[in-house]
Design a protein around this motif. Sequence first.
Motif, PDB file in Angstrom:
ATOM      1  N   SER A 178      54.028  22.627  36.400  1.00  0.00           N
ATOM      2  CA  SER A 178      54.742  23.852  36.038  1.00  0.00           C
ATOM      3  C   SER A 178      53.752  25.024  35.910  1.00  0.00           C
ATOM      4  O   SER A 178      53.990  26.126  36.415  1.00  0.00           O
ATOM      5  N   GLN A 181      52.484  26.222  39.261  1.00  0.00           N
ATOM      6  CA  GLN A 181      53.453  27.100  39.923  1.00  0.00           C
ATOM      7  C   GLN A 181      53.381  28.523  39.354  1.00  0.00           C
ATOM      8  O   GLN A 181      53.441  29.515  40.077  1.00  0.00           O
ATOM      9  N   ASP A 341      63.415  27.088  37.168  1.00  0.00           N
ATOM     10  CA  ASP A 341      63.111  28.156  36.203  1.00  0.00           C
ATOM     11  C   ASP A 341      63.945  29.377  36.518  1.00  0.00           C
ATOM     12  O   ASP A 341      63.931  29.852  37.643  1.00  0.00           O
TER      13      ASP A 341
END
Length: 528
Positions: A178, A181, A341
């Motif tokens: 995460s 990214q 997200d």
Amino acid sequence: MDSRLREVDAPAEPANGAAALATAKAEVEVTKPRNDRRGYRRVVLPNALECLLISDPDTDKAAASMNVSVGYFCDPDGMEGLAHFLEHMLFYASEKYPIEDSYSKYIAEHGGSTNAFTTSEHTNFYFDVNNDSLDDALDRFAQFFIKPLMSPDATLREIKAVDSENQKNLLSDPWRMSQLQKHLCSNNHPYHKFSTGNWDTLEVKPKEKGLDTRAELINFYDSHYSANLMQLVVYGKESLDNIQTLVESKFCDIKNVGRKHFSFAGHPCSSKDLQILVKAVPIKQGHTLRILWPITPNVRHYKEGPCKYVSHLIGHEGEGSLFYILKKLGWAMSLEAGEGDWSYEFSFFSVVIQLTDVGHEHMEDVVGLLFRYITLLQTSGTPKWIFDELLAICETGFHYRDKSPPSNYVVNISSNMQIFPPEDWLIASSVPSKFSPDAIQKVLNELTTENVRIFWESKLFEGHTDLTEPWYGTSYCVEAVPPSIMQKWVENAPNEDLHLPKPNIFIPTDLSLKNVEEKVFIFSQLCT
Ligand SMILES: [Zn+2]
């Protein structure tokens, strides 16, 4: 059957931030599940705190959740993790209950549990407890938001707790990937930030700059923890009137400084963050392919639910689907598709595929087949029967689901309250009710080879990377993959029969209860 609950009580933020004199009254309808016998009431306290009260005479636990509309996006520069750190600090003690951990102890001794979490734009605190202890539990909980004690020695100890939480996360692939990214997004956007904080960001670096972490903490609390940016849900066995009396007496002293909701316009991905293939080394064995596209947030069209429609098809497992073909070829173990997200301002659509060892060798073919399937969707129009099937599945899920534990239920609703209008606080975006081919086509048109970024994780990349993500130490490398290359992957992929699913006759559409006479009639017909 009427599934909308008519309730009194209502909106109204006090004009110019000034406190009104009493709980605001008006009328609002909250859509609730058809089989839901619980009572719901929306009230807005004089300090503009929005509350949803839920009365459930059958519950064996009471619960409450407070959502505060602030998260790590608001962390001051150079103080990563401050919002999360504050979330920890509020558990410690308050002026009214100065003994450390007395809140958590009280809840544990009365059959309950507590927790909290911090996301990009929310901080959510919640607990459940035995029914007869709700009054005292709420009294302790409310003090988080009225007069917390943030003593200097508690501050230092809790920085260590945040740091040890981060030490654990350092070994977790979901946290590592995460952050990778986020790292590969524009550093002008708060999405790029490190969210949880550690000893370095909360103690060492502030000291070097002559900053006092505790003073920053108090400043953050004073400026962001304002009643007009909070949403409270209280769930109990008591009547709605009794719960309302409890809530009014405990939460009316939270101050309202009229703080505006923080929002950051624009998408965290700029053009330089697209058309890339990122090879990353995970902690665990296995090969994962994550294909992501920045898209228009589904929440802006949640009644049309375009992302739900698209993910229903890309994530389909029936004959002719992408996953069906990848499994048949022995290349994939699982495939998930959907919005990842997201906020009101930006969003990502992602397809996550767990590859087999052979599938790993065929990554280019897998991506090629995915784009071939997307092209099929882009050019097949948007058949309404697919939307109707999806609607039937989502309606059944909403109206006939089992009761979730009260603590989960209150957290979901308080989070929804920040985003959706009151009538949709329970249903949120779970049931797309308006068929909009345009909205669906718009999302499909965003899933292009120009607009994509691919993250490919495998231990086999160990020793073949040249970069390191700074917060978690993930090794990775980045290659450019222009559309012309991906087009070759599409052309070279095996010629498999990808097609839309066939109608599913087993999806129930009439879930109304049959009366006894009807059943007897059917039974007697079968017997004759
Ligand atoms: Zn934490």
